[in-house]
Design an enzyme around this catalytic site. Structure first.
Site, short mmCIF file in Angstrom:
data_model
loop_
_atom_site.label_atom_id
_atom_site.label_comp_id
_atom_site.label_asym_id
_atom_site.label_seq_id
_atom_site.Cartn_x
_atom_site.Cartn_y
_atom_site.Cartn_z
NE ARG A 1 -4.33 -1.35 1.88
CZ ARG A 1 -5.28 -1.60 2.77
NH1 ARG A 1 -5.09 -1.31 4.04
NH2 ARG A 1 -6.42 -2.12 2.40
CE LYS B 1 -16.50 -12.02 12.21
NZ LYS B 1 -16.62 -10.77 12.94
N GLY C 1 -7.19 -8.17 1.75
CA GLY C 1 -5.91 -8.42 2.42
C GLY C 1 -5.30 -9.79 2.20
N GLY D 1 -12.49 -4.32 1.47
CA GLY D 1 -13.87 -3.84 1.62
C GLY D 1 -14.20 -2.80 0.57
C1 3PG Z 1 -8.59 -1.78 4.91
O1 3PG Z 1 -7.56 -2.30 5.39
O2 3PG Z 1 -9.45 -2.46 4.31
C2 3PG Z 1 -8.74 -0.30 4.95
O3 3PG Z 1 -7.59 0.33 5.39
C3 3PG Z 1 -9.91 0.08 5.80
O4 3PG Z 1 -9.68 -0.30 7.13
P1 3PG Z 1 -10.90 -0.53 8.11
O5 3PG Z 1 -11.61 -1.78 7.68
O6 3PG Z 1 -10.28 -0.65 9.49
O7 3PG Z 1 -11.81 0.67 8.02
#
Ligand code: 3PG
Length: 389
Positions: free
Chosen positions: A34, A195, A348, A371
């Protein structure tokens, strides 16, 4: 949406929202992807003579200062990736942060401390947004991975600064993921991860958009239960089983292919590598949990993916961080790397699997958002993108 290239940055204080929510192990950044992906934007801003004020969240400190979630070690990795010094300030608003910004010369880069040490970040508190905006003249969002969060630094600050635009990474993500909104068909979607909650809207939307839906990881347990089979001690959010049933019905009604794993690797727990064995979908023992997909499933997925011209993958097929339950995810990464379809991966652990196997180059696009990429494919936009318009 303006691009950073359209903004007059010379001699201006630039608030650059980045997503440096990177994995850390004992104070060391273990995956810099990132950070590296944002470097072109930072370089462009610094080379144009802006004072570059970078801001990010890290983890979920929930409005409290948690030393283990300080961005200080990230500043070190950031400087290494940039090949240039980066200043760091242990605050993101207030006198200390303001003094650091005042001392910043054109072309210099500053990283503020974790935005989520203040509760106002997640609640999009107008006062907190005002304090952040007071640091800068212009706003650029390059934090694609956080653009689905309607937080102060994502939607509040751009509303307060007169000039705003998208960074190069955000532009690239939107360009690449937009191809999946009108994909070359057949369009296959593979969804995994532990999940189902948090992915329900995406699941429904992707079941509509895709021609073929393949399920793995803990996500699949809900579907196994929905067809009336036992799942033993597997991870399950019982109240979400009706969602799985609804998606199965939707796919049936619309004549889409939806595939559950035909076999699973099960064991007593993630620490029970020795007890791991493969069972068919209808044979999950009462005292075991599903921890990965089996070989037959991989062969089944390979067959179903063969005709696909576009493939989107989010979420691991098993408990990737605990070998040997990483095999299904790794094998799937290999399978997609060899595909001639447009292949996009987000999230991730699925991205970590691709990177660890050195396969990133073989994918059409590896998204920095988990997400965020799911939400973008669901809604076609994100709060952070809307805030730039
Ligand atoms: C992620 O790692 O998906 C983003 O940085 C968002 O992080 P968060 O899910 O803690 O809001």
């Amino acid at each position: 949406m303006k691009s950073i290239r359209d903004l007059d940055l010379r001699g201006k204080r630039l608030f650059l929202r980045v997503d440096f929510n990177v994995p850390l192990d004992r104070g060391r950044v273990t995956d810099r992807t990132r950070i590296e992906e944002t470097i072109p934007t930072v370089r462009l801003a610094a080379d144009t003579g802006a004072q570059v004020i970078c801001a990010s969240h890290l983890g979920k400190p929930k409005g409290k200062v948690k030393p283990e979630l300080s961005l200080a070690p990230v500043a070190v990795a950031f400087a290494e990736a940039l090949g240039h010094s980066v200043r760091f300030v242990e605050e993101c608003v207030g006198p200390e942060a303001e003094a650091s910004v005042r001392n910043l010369e054109p072309g210099e880069v500053l990283l503020l401390e974790n935005l989520r040490f203040h509760a106002g970040e997640e609640s999009n508190d107008p006062e907190f947004a005002k304090d952040l905006a007071a640091l800068a003249d212009l706003y650029v969002d390059d934090a694609f991975g956080a653009s689905h969060r309607a937080h102060a630094s994502v939607v509040g600050v751009p509303g307060l600064l007169p000039e705003k635009g998208a960074g190069l990474l955000l532009e690239k993500e939107v360009r690449e993921l937009s191809r999946l909104l009108d994909p070359q068909r057949p369009f296959a979607v593979i969804l995994g991860g532990a999940k189902i909650s948090g992915k329900i809207d995406a699941l429904r939307a992707l079941a509509r958009r895709a021609d073929v839906l393949l399920l793995g990881g803990g996500m699949a347990n809900h579907f196994v239960r929905a067809i009336g089979l036992p799942v033993g001690r597997s991870l399950l959010e019982e109240d979400k089983v009706p969602v799985a049933r609804e998606v199965l019905d939707l796919c049936k009604k619309e004549g889409k292919t939806i595939a559950l794993p035909s076999d699973f690797v099960v064991a007593a727990s993630v620490d029970d590598a020795k007890g791991a064995r493969t069972v068919g979908i209808s044979k999950i023992p009462d005292d075991r949990m599903t921890l990965d997909i089996g070989q037959k499933t991989l062969e089944q997925f390979e067959r179903l993916l063969e005709p696909a011209r576009t493939i989107f993958w989010n979420g691991p097929m098993g408990v990737f961080e605990h070998p040997p339950f990483d095999r299904g995810t790794k094998a799937l990464a290999m399978l997609l790397a060899e595909s001639s379809a447009v292949t996009v991966v987000g999230g991730g652990e699925s991205v970590a699997a691709v990177n660890e196997a050195g396969l990133a180059e073989k994918f059409t696009h590896v998204s920095t958002g988990g997400g965020a990429s799911l939400e973008f494919l669901t809604a076609g936009t994100l709060p952070g993108i809307e805030a730039l318009q």
